[in-house]
Motif scaffolding. Structure first.
Motif, PDB file in Angstrom:
ATOM      1  N   VAL A  19     108.889  24.575 -30.249  1.00  0.00           N
ATOM      2  CA  VAL A  19     109.595  25.652 -29.568  1.00  0.00           C
ATOM      3  C   VAL A  19     109.757  25.246 -28.109  1.00  0.00           C
ATOM      4  O   VAL A  19     108.774  25.015 -27.411  1.00  0.00           O
ATOM      5  CB  VAL A  19     108.838  26.995 -29.669  1.00  0.00           C
ATOM      6  CG1 VAL A  19     109.561  28.081 -28.885  1.00  0.00           C
ATOM      7  CG2 VAL A  19     108.688  27.397 -31.132  1.00  0.00           C
ATOM      8  N   ALA A  56     112.479  32.350 -33.073  1.00  0.00           N
ATOM      9  CA  ALA A  56     111.150  31.741 -33.175  1.00  0.00           C
ATOM     10  C   ALA A  56     110.262  32.571 -34.101  1.00  0.00           C
ATOM     11  O   ALA A  56     109.523  32.020 -34.918  1.00  0.00           O
ATOM     12  CB  ALA A  56     110.517  31.616 -31.792  1.00  0.00           C
ATOM     13  N   ILE A  91     103.917  26.250 -34.043  1.00  0.00           N
ATOM     14  CA  ILE A  91     104.938  26.984 -33.314  1.00  0.00           C
ATOM     15  C   ILE A  91     104.461  27.051 -31.855  1.00  0.00           C
ATOM     16  O   ILE A  91     103.476  27.694 -31.566  1.00  0.00           O
ATOM     17  CB  ILE A  91     105.128  28.423 -33.875  1.00  0.00           C
ATOM     18  CG1 ILE A  91     105.416  28.388 -35.370  1.00  0.00           C
ATOM     19  CG2 ILE A  91     106.197  29.169 -33.123  1.00  0.00           C
ATOM     20  CD1 ILE A  91     106.705  27.727 -35.749  1.00  0.00           C
TER      21      ILE A  91
END
Length: 95
Positions: A19, A56, A91
């Motif tokens: 991300v 996300a 993430i």
């Protein structure tokens, strides 16, 4: 390239999703980048404006769902299958 931090926790070969934050400073739009096989490789977001955070979040939810499915599949196939799947997604920023 796999980081040594991932190797330290046994996730060196696990797929990842990176991300990228601060797209507002780079004047870039929120986006999802996919590998040639269609797997999500990166999500571009701005935490300050919130632009792309939904992407996300959805990406992380899909990853969690895939992990649950993989774990359930392994359990049904093999009674002695480990509870933890080898597939994992990171993430956030990579070390």
């Amino acid at each position: 390239m796999r980081s040594t931090a991932c190797a330290g926790i046994g996730a060196a070969d696990a797929p990842r999703c990176i991300v990228f934050n601060k797209i507002d400073l780079a004047q870039r739009s929120a986006a999802v980048e996919r590998a040639a096989c269609g797997r999500i490789d990166a999500v571009w977001v701005s935490a300050r404006s919130g632009n792309g955070l939904e992407l996300a979040w959805r990406t992380s939810e899909r990853a969690k769902s895939a992990l649950r499915s993989t774990a359930a599949e392994q359990t049904t196939r093999t009674p002695a299958a480990p509870e933890r799947s080898d597939a994992a997604y990171v993430i956030g920023p990579t070390p």
